[in-house]
Design a protein around this motif. Structure first.
Motif, mmCIF file in Angstrom:
data_model
loop_
_atom_site.group_PDB
_atom_site.id
_atom_site.type_symbol
_atom_site.label_atom_id
_atom_site.label_comp_id
_atom_site.label_asym_id
_atom_site.label_seq_id
_atom_site.Cartn_x
_atom_site.Cartn_y
_atom_site.Cartn_z
ATOM 1 N N ASP A 89 113.017 47.892 51.489
ATOM 2 C CA ASP A 89 112.959 47.580 50.801
ATOM 3 C C ASP A 89 112.192 46.122 50.834
ATOM 4 O OD1 ASP A 89 113.421 46.823 47.682
ATOM 5 O OD2 ASP A 89 115.003 47.019 47.652
ATOM 6 N N ILE A 90 111.172 45.886 49.968
ATOM 7 C CA ILE A 90 110.449 44.301 49.726
ATOM 8 C C ILE A 90 110.457 43.399 48.968
ATOM 9 C CG2 ILE A 90 108.323 45.502 50.822
ATOM 10 C CD1 ILE A 90 107.054 45.978 48.116
ATOM 11 N N ASN A 134 111.736 43.415 35.860
ATOM 12 C CA ASN A 134 113.610 42.506 36.365
ATOM 13 C C ASN A 134 113.418 41.459 36.770
ATOM 14 O OD1 ASN A 134 115.012 44.860 33.958
ATOM 15 N ND2 ASN A 134 114.347 46.000 36.543
ATOM 16 N N ASN A 135 112.030 40.554 37.043
ATOM 17 C CA ASN A 135 111.932 39.425 37.960
ATOM 18 C C ASN A 135 112.624 39.976 38.751
ATOM 19 O OD1 ASN A 135 111.762 36.428 37.430
ATOM 20 N ND2 ASN A 135 113.346 36.260 37.369
ATOM 21 N N ALA A 136 111.328 40.472 39.603
ATOM 22 C CA ALA A 136 111.061 41.178 41.147
ATOM 23 C C ALA A 136 110.449 40.099 41.373
ATOM 24 C CB ALA A 136 110.784 42.523 41.246
ATOM 25 N N TRP A 137 110.972 40.122 42.529
ATOM 26 C CA TRP A 137 109.924 38.694 43.936
ATOM 27 C C TRP A 137 109.772 39.696 45.401
ATOM 28 C CZ3 TRP A 137 108.521 33.631 42.269
ATOM 29 C CH2 TRP A 137 108.002 33.539 42.820
ATOM 30 N N ILE A 138 109.010 39.930 45.346
ATOM 31 C CA ILE A 138 108.566 40.315 46.750
ATOM 32 C C ILE A 138 107.882 40.008 47.990
ATOM 33 C CG2 ILE A 138 107.754 42.690 45.597
ATOM 34 C CD1 ILE A 138 104.745 41.908 46.232
ATOM 35 N N ASP A 158 119.207 41.194 39.901
ATOM 36 C CA ASP A 158 118.489 41.321 39.041
ATOM 37 C C ASP A 158 117.249 43.141 39.347
ATOM 38 O OD1 ASP A 158 120.785 41.155 37.559
ATOM 39 O OD2 ASP A 158 119.304 39.977 35.947
ATOM 40 N N GLY A 159 116.186 41.945 39.762
ATOM 41 C CA GLY A 159 115.483 42.993 40.680
ATOM 42 C C GLY A 159 115.671 43.037 41.858
ATOM 43 N N ILE A 160 116.428 43.413 42.728
ATOM 44 C CA ILE A 160 116.353 43.810 43.684
ATOM 45 C C ILE A 160 116.412 45.339 43.543
ATOM 46 C CG2 ILE A 160 117.579 44.094 45.510
ATOM 47 C CD1 ILE A 160 118.433 41.434 45.814
ATOM 48 N N GLY A 161 115.440 46.199 44.203
ATOM 49 C CA GLY A 161 114.855 47.426 44.474
ATOM 50 C C GLY A 161 113.227 48.080 43.945
#
Length: 230
Positions: A112-113, A161-165, A141-144
């Protein structure tokens, strides 16, 4: 960045060949994506200047990829995407994101990035520039991996969801593959690329194999758990 030292090159055959054969050895070690990348070229009947030129051009290309993919670089394309949350990206970045999603799907999300908040909490970003570190979300929240939405038609990427890679788990191997492809396209037939443990090898001109040692985990000294002939 915390480095995971897994593989160590222990080949002593680099300058050896069969009697009467002429080899042009050339090698270089640089730092890419926070780890060492070692390239060794062993060509037969090729001027050293051509081998050196091919190697330097391959490294220039690799550095350009690093500029796109390195989360530790505030100006990298991946961080521009992280900050913007939605943008059209380069073909290189889009293709790597597609590959990462494929692996995430096949592993039921074990790869998972989007786990940057966890890595931040665990201290893996201790030497990251503060301007980036302080921007990474603290919540989960943005993990996934499904929070990374790709549009194949426009090459636009949206981080929901404010994901950060963080592409560190795949980018290094991707760069090693691209260096190797560049060398092959430059008619370099005999070489080794070692990107901090991600290794690509071709044949040797004398028919011998490269010898690679797998370091025993947890050992401070370079004790080998396994030696591979590749």
């Amino acid at each position: 960045m915390k480095k995971l030292y897994a593989l160590f090159l222990i080949s002593f055959l680099f300058f050896n060949g069969c009697s009467g054969e002429r080899f042009v050895p050339y090698g270089k070690t640089v730092t890419i994506m926070g780890t060492f990348v070692e390239i060794k070229i062993l060509e037969k009947d090729m001027p050293g200047s051509l081998a050196k030129l091919a190697l330097e051009n391959a490294l220039t290309y690799a550095k350009k990829l690093e500029e796109r993919l390195d989360i530790f670089n505030p100006e990298s394309e991946v961080n521009k995407l992280n900050i913007e949350g939605k943008m059209k990206v380069s073909a290189e970045l889009f293709g790597l994101l597609k590959r990462a999603q494929f692996i995430s799907e096949k592993t039921d999300g074990k790869f998972d990035i989007t786990i940057s908040p966890v890595l931040k909490e665990k201290g893996f970003y201790s030497d990251m520039p503060k301007e980036i570190l302080n921007t990474i979300p603290d919540d989960s929240d943005g993990i996934g991996w499904k929070n990374v939405v790709l549009d194949d038609n426009t090459m636009e990427v949206a981080l929901e969801n404010n994901a950060w890679i963080d592409l560190s788990g795949i980018a290094k191997g991707y760069i090693v593959d691209n260096i190797s492809g560049f060398l092959l396209n430059s008619r370099i037939k005999y070489f080794l690329v070692n990107g901090g443990g991600d290794i690509y090898v071709t044949h040797k001109p004398d028919g011998k194999r490269w010898v690679v040692g797998l370091r025993k985990p947890g050992e401070e000294k370079e004790k080998m758990a396994l030696v591979l002939s590749l």
